[in-house]
Design an enzyme around this catalytic site. Structure first.
Site, PDB file in Angstrom:
ATOM      1  CG  HIS A  83     -98.991  -0.693   4.059  1.00 20.01           C
ATOM      2  ND1 HIS A  83     -98.787  -1.931   3.486  1.00 20.01           N
ATOM      3  CD2 HIS A  83    -100.292  -0.366   3.806  1.00 20.01           C
ATOM      4  CE1 HIS A  83     -99.920  -2.346   2.931  1.00 20.01           C
ATOM      5  NE2 HIS A  83    -100.832  -1.415   3.116  1.00 20.01           N
ATOM      6  CG  ASP A 162    -104.168 -10.536   7.105  1.00 23.18           C
ATOM      7  OD1 ASP A 162    -105.226  -9.895   7.128  1.00 23.18           O
ATOM      8  OD2 ASP A 162    -103.342 -10.444   6.168  1.00 23.18           O
ATOM      9  NE  ARG A 169    -111.305  -8.077   4.882  1.00 22.53           N
ATOM     10  CZ  ARG A 169    -110.192  -7.385   4.710  1.00 22.53           C
ATOM     11  NH1 ARG A 169    -109.010  -7.892   5.071  1.00 22.53           N
ATOM     12  NH2 ARG A 169    -110.229  -6.185   4.178  1.00 22.53           N
ATOM     13  CB  SER A 184    -105.987  -6.946   6.789  1.00 20.55           C
ATOM     14  OG  SER A 184    -105.231  -7.625   5.803  1.00 20.55           O
ATOM     15  CE  LYS A 188    -100.370  -8.291   5.323  1.00 23.24           C
ATOM     16  NZ  LYS A 188    -101.834  -8.166   5.483  1.00 23.24           N
TER      17      LYS A 188
END
Length: 430
Positions: A83, A162, A169, A184, A188
Site C-alpha cells: 500500500h 470505513d 472525515r 482506515s 481494508k
C-alpha cells in the site's frame, strides 16, 4: 448502558474508550442507532485526543468486523500486498504487483481512485481498453490464481464502516488524524486476507505527510496494527518532493510502467520499486535465489509476462493503443544550469487541472491528460528548452495548469546537486 453521547464526552475529556464500548459503537452505527453527527463529533474528539495503542487495535478490529474478510487460502502461493500513501507519478503498483508475482508470490492489490493532486491506481489501469477494475470476490480469486496478481477495487463488503467514516472525515476536517488514517488503511488491507504487507509511506511536498516525523509516526502505527492482527508488516519511507519517474497522469503512467517492466524505467522509479519488491519477497519467504530476484524477473521478461497476463485476465488488451491527448504544450526551462528542484505538489495540481485528476469522487478523469517531465533534478538544462510537456483533451486547460507551475522548477549554476536516494528508511515492528 453505553450511549454515544457518553463516549463523545469521554474522548473529548481525554479518557480512553473501553473495548466493549468501541465494539458497541460500531455495531450501533451499523444499525443506524448512532447518528452521523454523533460519529462526526467523536471523530473530532479523536482528532484532538487521539487513540492509544489498545484503543486503536480494537477500533480497527471493529472496522474489519463490520464486513467480510477474503479467504486467500486457495491461491496456493504465499500472499503479500503493498500500500502507498499516494504521490505524484506514483505508478509503482502497476510494476510491482506483476514483478512480485513473477517471483512466485501472489499479490492481491486492492486499490483506489485518485482525489486531488495524487493519482489513483485504478484510474491509470482504466485507461487500458477493456480493463475491468470492479471484480466480484470470486473473480478476484480467479485472476489471482491464474495471473498471480490482481489490481482491483475493494468490494463493498470489505470494512464497510470505513467507507462511511471516511465520508464523514472528508467533510468534517478530520482526515489528518494518524489513528484514523492508520485504521482506515489497515482495516481494508487486513480484511483482504493477505498474509504480509509492505507499506510505502511518502514524505515531502507532494505527499499527504509533508514532515518526516509525521510520516514515521504513521508508518510505525500501521506496522504495529498489521502485526497485532496477524499480518507480517513492514514500511519504507520514500521521498515525494519530486514526481516519481517522468510521467504524471493515467495512460502516460501505464506507458511508463510497461517501459519499466521492459527494463527501461527511470532510475528513481526503479529504485523504489525494487526496494519494495525485495521487502515483499522477504516477508513472503521468497528470496535469495534467481527466481526470487526482482531485477532478474525484469531482465528475463517474466515480470512483463505477468503484467500482460493480469491485464488479459481482467478483460484488458495489453497490445491496444493507449489514449492520446489531442493537444500538447511545453513549459520551458527558466534559466541555464542544473535543475535542482521540481515541485511535486505543483506538478500534481497541474496534471489535475489538465484533467488527469478529480476534485470530487464522482468526477470523471481524462485517460490521456498528464505531464511528461522531460528533465529531472540533477540534469543540466538550457534556458528555453522544453522542461515539461503538458497534455490535455481541451486546450483551455493549459492556462490554469501553466499558472500553477510558476516557480515549480529551480535551476542553479553552482554545479550538479548531489544525488539523493528516494528511499529514506525502513520501519519494522517495535
Amino acid at each position: 448502558m453505553t450511549d454515544a453521547v457518553s463516549l463523545i464526552r469521554a474522548k473529548r475529556d481525554g479518557q480512553r474508550l473501553a473495548d466493549d464500548d468501541i465494539r458497541w459503537l460500531f455495531e450501533a452505527y451499523a444499525r443506524h442507532e448512532v447518528a452521523d453527527e454523533q460519529m462526526s463529533a467523536l471523530l473530532m474528539a479523536i482528532y484532538f485526543r487521539g487513540l492509544d495503542r489498545a484503543e486503536l487495535r480494537t477500533w480497527t478490529a471493529a472496522m474489519i468486523a463490520s464486513g467480510d474478510r477474503l479467504d486467500l487460502s486457495s491461491v496456493g502461493r504465499p500472499t503479500v500486498d503493498k500500500h502507498s500513501t499516494g504521490g505524484v507519478g506514483d505508478k509503482v503498483s502497476l510494476i510491482l504487483a506483476p514483478l512480485v508475482a513473477a517471483c512466485g508470490a501472489a499479490v492481491p492489490q486492492l486499490s483506489g481512485r485518485g482525489l486531488g493532486h495524487t493519482g489513483g491506481t485504478l484510474d491509470k489501469l482504466d485507461s487500458i481498453p477493456g480493463f475491468r477494475s470492479a471484480l466480484t470476490p470470486d473473480e478476484t480469486l480467479a485472476v489471482l490464481a491464474s495471473a498471480g496478481c490482481v489490481i482491483c477495487a475493494a468490494g463493498s463488503g470489505l470494512a464497510p464502516a470505513d467507507r462511511r467514516l471516511y465520508a464523514l472525515r472528508d467533510v468534517t476536517g478530520t482526515v489528518e488524524s494518524i489513528p484514523l488514517i492508520a485504521s482506515s488503511i489497515m482495516s481494508k488491507k487486513i480484511a483482504e486476507g493477505t498474509s504480509a504487507l509492505v507499506l510505502d509511506v511518502k514524505v515531502g511536498s507532494g505527499a499527504f505527510m509533508t514532515s518526516y516525523e509525521r510520516a514515521r509516526e504513521l508508518a510505525e502505527t500501521m506496522v504495529a496494527l498489521g502485526e497485532e492482527h496477524g499480518v507480517r508488516t513492514r514500511a519504507l519511507l520514500t521521498r515525494m518532493d519530486v514526481p516519481l519517474g517522468r510521467a504524471v497522469g493515467n495512460a502516460v503512467e501505464v506507458e511508463e510502467s510497461v517501459q519499466a517492466l521492459q527494463g527501461h524505467g527511470p532510475a528513481d522509479l526503479m529504485e523504489v520499486t525494487l526496494a519494495l519488491a525485495r521487502q515483499m519477497l522477504a516477508l513472503a519467504g521468497i528470496a535469495g535465489n534467481t527466481a526470487g530476484d526482482p531485477a532478474a524477473a525484469i531482465a528475463d521478461g517474466r515480470a512483463l509476462a505477468a503484467y500482460r497476463a493480469m491485464v488479459r485476465a481482467q478483460g484488458g488488451d495489453p497490445d491496444a493503443p493507449l489514449p492520446q491527448a489531442a493537444h500538447t504544450r511545453v513549459l520551458p526551462a527558466p534559466a541555464s544550469g542544473w535543475l535542482t528542484g521540481l515541485d511535486a505538489l505543483k506538478v500534481g495540481i497541474a496534471a489535475w487541472r489538465l484533467g488527469a485528476g478529480r476534485a470530487r469522487k464522482e468526477d470523471d478523469v481524462s485517460a490521456s491528460a498528464g505531464i511528461i517531465c522531460l528533465a529531472k533534478p540533477g540534469e543540466a538544462v538550457q534556458a528555453g528548452q522544453p522542461l515539461l510537456e503538458l497534455r490535455a483533451d481541451e486546450p483551455e486547460r493549459f492556462g490554469p495548469a501553466l499558472a500553477v507551475l510558476e516557480g515549480a522548477a529551480a535551476v542553479s549554476d553552482q554545479g550538479p546537486p548531489p544525488p539523493v536516494s528516494p528511499v529514506i528508511s525502513e520501519v519494522g515492528p517495535a
